[in-house]
Design an enzyme around this catalytic site. Structure first.
Site, short mmCIF file in Angstrom:
data_model
loop_
_atom_site.label_atom_id
_atom_site.label_comp_id
_atom_site.label_asym_id
_atom_site.label_seq_id
_atom_site.Cartn_x
_atom_site.Cartn_y
_atom_site.Cartn_z
N ASP A 287 0.51 -1.52 -0.21
CA ASP A 287 0.21 0.02 -0.04
C ASP A 287 1.19 1.43 0.02
O ASP A 287 1.89 1.13 0.28
CB ASP A 287 -1.18 -0.08 1.45
N ASP A 288 0.23 2.28 -0.28
CA ASP A 288 0.47 3.19 0.08
C ASP A 288 1.53 4.25 -1.52
O ASP A 288 1.92 5.44 -0.83
CB ASP A 288 1.19 3.67 0.94
N HIS B 76 4.17 -1.99 2.57
CA HIS B 76 3.73 -0.97 2.22
C HIS B 76 4.94 -0.56 1.72
O HIS B 76 5.97 -1.09 2.35
CB HIS B 76 3.59 0.09 3.54
NI NI Z 1 -2.33 3.22 3.57
#
Ligand code: NI
Length: 370
Positions: A181-182, A323
């Protein structure tokens, strides 16, 4: 005097006789001439009638009109008869060719296959005369529609077969989906991509729209190297704090951008912080994806610990949360991959996991992994 008079009289008689013969001959010729004229006129009228009957037969294409034309043609002189009979023969050939082509097109309608299409096309290709142009166009049109329908049917069958092969590819295998993610982050994501490429492991990225806009080439690389790229909304707000209209905007804006960058139609998003309500899910036709294994990688800067967290909770059908913006997370990946490979896991994207295990991702649903 008398002698001379009689003499003269004799020669007059002879002259008169000659005149009668001559006049008689001229009169006979005149009768003969007028009879010829009459016959010629009658014959011309007959020829006109023939022409009319032929035109009608060509026009109506009716059996009765063809027979009528033939009947009149039969009364023509030999040389004319041959010529006009030829024209009617040509008409009959045209009609039988059209009829054959029509029958072959009907066969395609009843049984649309490569073979019936080929046969129909051959018989349509034989229609080359101006007289049959319209028939040809009409039949070709029908056949083209049938061809398109067959092509569509074949493509669908192929797609179905491929989907079955694809689904069976994972039969009896332990599956796991790593998700990141991100990102993208230019400091860490390319390093992760290098590792995944070397290990031949596909993963799923849930990228932020804002960051995708900033680093479009990384998004493109992710997709080009066989990874799935879903969205993590535009700028990572807690959706539950937003109006429904704003939630929809956050989700769809990022998805639209990412799909335009990758050229794919990924229909997955991950709500930031895993935070959503059923109303959130109802704002979009995308499916939501959370996780079943949380490495809590954002909390630690130890790759060893992050790898440990992933491995302890790994299970068949898992969706693992990581992440790609932290170098410690990226640093944990080689160990996670090698351990899970050793345990017999197959790495899949989230879509492949859901296709295999959940019958595909559906709108207004959220998936966690099994
Ligand atoms: Ni996030």
């Amino acid at each position: 005097m008398k002698r001379a008079k009689r003499k003269k009289s004799k020669s007059t008689l002879i002259g008169t006789g000659l005149a009668i013969v001559l006049i008689g001959g001229i009169a006979a010729n005149a009768v003969k001439y007028s009879l010829d004229e009459q016959a010629k006129k009658e014959y011309q009228a007959l020829q006109k009638e023939v022409k009319k009957a032929e035109d009608k037969a060509y026009d109506t294409r009716k059996e009765t009109d063809i027979k009528k034309a033939e009947k009149i043609i039969a009364t023509l002189k030999k040389e004319d008869k041959e010529l006009e009979t030829g024209k009617i023969k040509a008409l009959k050939i045209y009609l039988s060719m059209i009829s054959v082509a029509q029958k072959n097109v009907d066969k395609v309608k009843a049984n649309n296959t490569d073979d019936t299409i080929l046969e129909a096309q051959k018989s349509i290709d034989l229609l080359i005369d101006a007289y049959v142009t319209k028939d040809k166009e009409k039949l070709q049109n029908l056949l083209d529609n049938a061809k398109a329908a067959l092509a569509k049917k074949k493509a669908e069958a192929m797609e179905k077969a491929n989907a079955e092969i694809e689904a069976k590819k994972y039969d009896g295998k332990k599956l796991i989906a790593l998700t990141f993610d991100d990102g993208p982050n230019p400091m860490t994501t390319p390093t992760l991509l290098d590792i995944l490429k070397k290990e031949n492991v596909p993963v799923t990225f849930f990228a932020l729209g804002q960051r995708a806009q900033e680093y479009p080439d990384i998004i493109k690389r992710e997709a080009a190297e066989g990874h799935e790229v879903g969205s993590h909304t535009w700028d990572h707000q807690d959706l539950r704090t937003l109006s429904l209209e704003d939630q929809k905007q956050e989700i769809e804006r990022a998805n639209t951008l990412i799909n335009s960058l990758t050229g794919k139609q990924v229909m997955l998003f991950r709500p930031p912080y895993g935070s959503y309500t059923q109303d959130t899910l109802n704002q979009t036709s995308l499916s939501a994806v959370n996780w079943s294994v949380d490495t809590s990688d954002w909390r630690y800067n130890s790759s060893a610990l992050i790898a440990e967290n992933a491995l302890v909770s790994a299970h068949d059908g898992a969706i693992v949360l990581l992440h790609d913006i932290h170098s410690s997370s990226v640093g944990a990946v080689p160990k996670i991959i090698s351990e899970l490979k050793a345990q017999g896991y197959t790495f899949v994207t989230v879509s492949d996991l859901l296709n295999t295990r959940a019958g595909g991702a559906k709108a207004h649903q959220i998936y966690f992994g099994q």
